[in-house]
Design an enzyme around this catalytic site. Sequence first.
Site, short mmCIF file in Angstrom:
data_model
loop_
_atom_site.label_atom_id
_atom_site.label_comp_id
_atom_site.label_asym_id
_atom_site.label_seq_id
_atom_site.Cartn_x
_atom_site.Cartn_y
_atom_site.Cartn_z
N LEU A 257 4.02 -7.73 29.80
CA LEU A 257 4.48 -9.10 29.74
C LEU A 257 4.17 -9.67 28.36
CD1 LEU A 257 3.46 -10.40 33.29
CD2 LEU A 257 5.44 -9.04 32.57
N ARG B 52 -0.90 -22.84 22.02
CA ARG B 52 -2.22 -23.15 21.44
C ARG B 52 -2.49 -22.39 20.15
NH1 ARG B 52 -6.20 -21.88 26.11
NH2 ARG B 52 -7.73 -22.29 24.46
N LYS C 299 3.07 -15.08 20.17
CA LYS C 299 1.64 -14.86 20.38
C LYS C 299 1.25 -13.38 20.33
CE LYS C 299 -0.27 -15.55 24.47
NZ LYS C 299 -0.99 -16.16 25.63
N ASN D 187 -10.24 -11.81 38.97
CA ASN D 187 -8.92 -11.21 38.80
C ASN D 187 -8.52 -11.16 37.33
OD1 ASN D 187 -6.30 -10.23 39.40
ND2 ASN D 187 -5.50 -12.33 39.41
N ALA E 212 -10.57 3.67 -19.98
CA ALA E 212 -10.50 2.28 -19.55
C ALA E 212 -9.25 1.59 -20.07
CB ALA E 212 -11.74 1.52 -20.02
N ASN F 220 5.27 1.82 -14.68
CA ASN F 220 6.14 2.56 -13.76
C ASN F 220 7.39 1.81 -13.34
OD1 ASN F 220 4.34 0.79 -12.45
ND2 ASN F 220 4.63 1.82 -10.50
N ARG G 37 0.56 3.88 -32.53
CA ARG G 37 0.08 2.52 -32.67
C ARG G 37 0.36 2.05 -34.09
NH1 ARG G 37 -6.07 4.59 -31.73
NH2 ARG G 37 -6.44 5.53 -33.76
#
Length: 450
Positions: free
Chosen positions: A8, A15, A22, A169, A362, A368, A422
Site C-alpha cells: 500500500l 504531515r 510519502k 496491531n 598536486a 574531460n 608553458r
Amino acid sequence: MTTALVILAAGKGTRMNSDLPKVLHPIAQVPMLIHAMRAGSVLSPEHTVIVTGHGSEAVAKVARAEDEGAQITVQEDQLGTAHAVAQARSALSGFEGDVVVLYGDTPFLQPDTLERMIEARSGNDLVILGFEAADPARYGRLVMNGDVLERIVEFKDASNEERSITFCNSGLLACNAQLLFSLIDEVGNDNASGEYYLTDVVEIARRRGLNVTAVACDEAQTLGVNSRADLAAADAVFQARARGELLELGVTLMAPDTVYLAADTVVGRDTVIEPNVVFGPGVTVESGATIRAFSHLEGCHVSRGAVVGPYARLRPGAELAENTRVGNFVEIKNAEIAEGAKVNHLSYIGDASVGAATNIGAGTITCNYDGVMKHKTTIGENVFVGSNTMLVAPVTVGDGAMTATGTVVTRDVDPGALAVARAKQENKPGYARKLFDMLKAKKARRDKKA
C-alpha cells in the site's frame, strides 16, 4: 504455495509537508517503498502489486526501476486500507496463492518475519502481524486466546482491561488471495471516518469460523513514517543498526555516530573508517582499506589496502585498485586508479585511466568536458604527472613519461618522454614596485572621492 505482495503506497503524507509522495522519501538514501519491496522479495513473490494514489506516476517509476515486473494499480479515492487492498483484485485475478499485505511507509520489516507469517499460514486462514509495544498508546489491541486471535479492538472502543494489553496491531497480514478479497467484500464503512478498514477482516473471518492467529515481531520493525520527525527517527534507527552490523563484522569505526551509511553499503573487515564519512548508494570497500575523515563516497569500489582522504570525494564509476592513495581534496569520477598509484592532493581525475605506480601531482586536472561531450584521459604506468598539469582530453600519456609542473597537455605524450608546455617566464626589473605605486595611487584617489 506461491505468494504475492500487495504494498500500500497511496498515501499523500500530508504531515510530511512535501510535494514528494510519502513512500518516496528516503531512508539511508533509498525510498521507503524500496525498503518494503526488498523485504518482501525474500518470499520470491509471483506478483508484486503496488497500490498507488498521490503521485502515482512517480511511485510507479521508482517501483519499476527496482522490479520491472511490478504491477501498478491506482486508488483514485482514499477510502481506507481495505479499499486500497481491493484495488489489487484485478491484478491478482485467478491467483490462488497467498497475499502478504505490506505498507510502503513501514521500511524496517525483516525477511524472517515475513517467512514466519507464511509458515503460520499453513495452519491458519488469516495471519496478522503484531508487536509488543513499549507504549501501546492508541494502537489497536490484539485480543488473543492462546494462539487464536479473537479480535482487534481499537483504542477508542477498548475497555480498561483491553487497554492494558500491550500486544498491538501492525496492520500487516497474510491470507489466501481469493479469501482475502471475499472478506474485504463484507467490510463496511459504518464508522466516524466513513472508511473501509482492513482490520475488520479479522472479525468477519471469525464469524465465518475461520482460523485466525497473530505472529509477533520487534516493535522497531513496525515503525511507520508519517512526518519529517518520523523520517529522521527512522533513519537514525537504520544507521544505528547498520553501524552495529559493521562493528560486528570487524570494521573499525572511530566515531560510529558520525558515519553515515547507505542501504547497500558493503565494507570488509579490518577496514578503518574515520569520523564524518558519508557513504552514498553503491559503495563497496574491501578489507583492510582506510577511509579517512570527512570523505564522501558514492557509486565506487575501493580495493584492499587503499587509503582514501581525508576530505576526498569518490563519485560514481571510481575504481580504486589495491594499495592506491587518494588524498585530501581529491575528486575521482568514472576513473580507474591502478595498483599503487597515488593522487594525493588537490586534484580532479574524471573519465580517466591511471596506470600502476603512477604519481599524480598536486593540482592536476583532467579536462574531460568540452561543453557537450566527455572525453577520456589515459595515463600509463610509472608516470610522474607534475603539479598543476592540465590534461586536455582526449589525450594519452605513455608509460614512464613525465609532465613538467604547470604543463597544459593537448597532445599525446610518448612513453618515456617529458612534456613541457608553458609560457616562457620573463622577469622585468623594477616593474613590481612601479605597479604597486600605481595601484596605491589609484586606490587613494578612489577613497578620496568616496
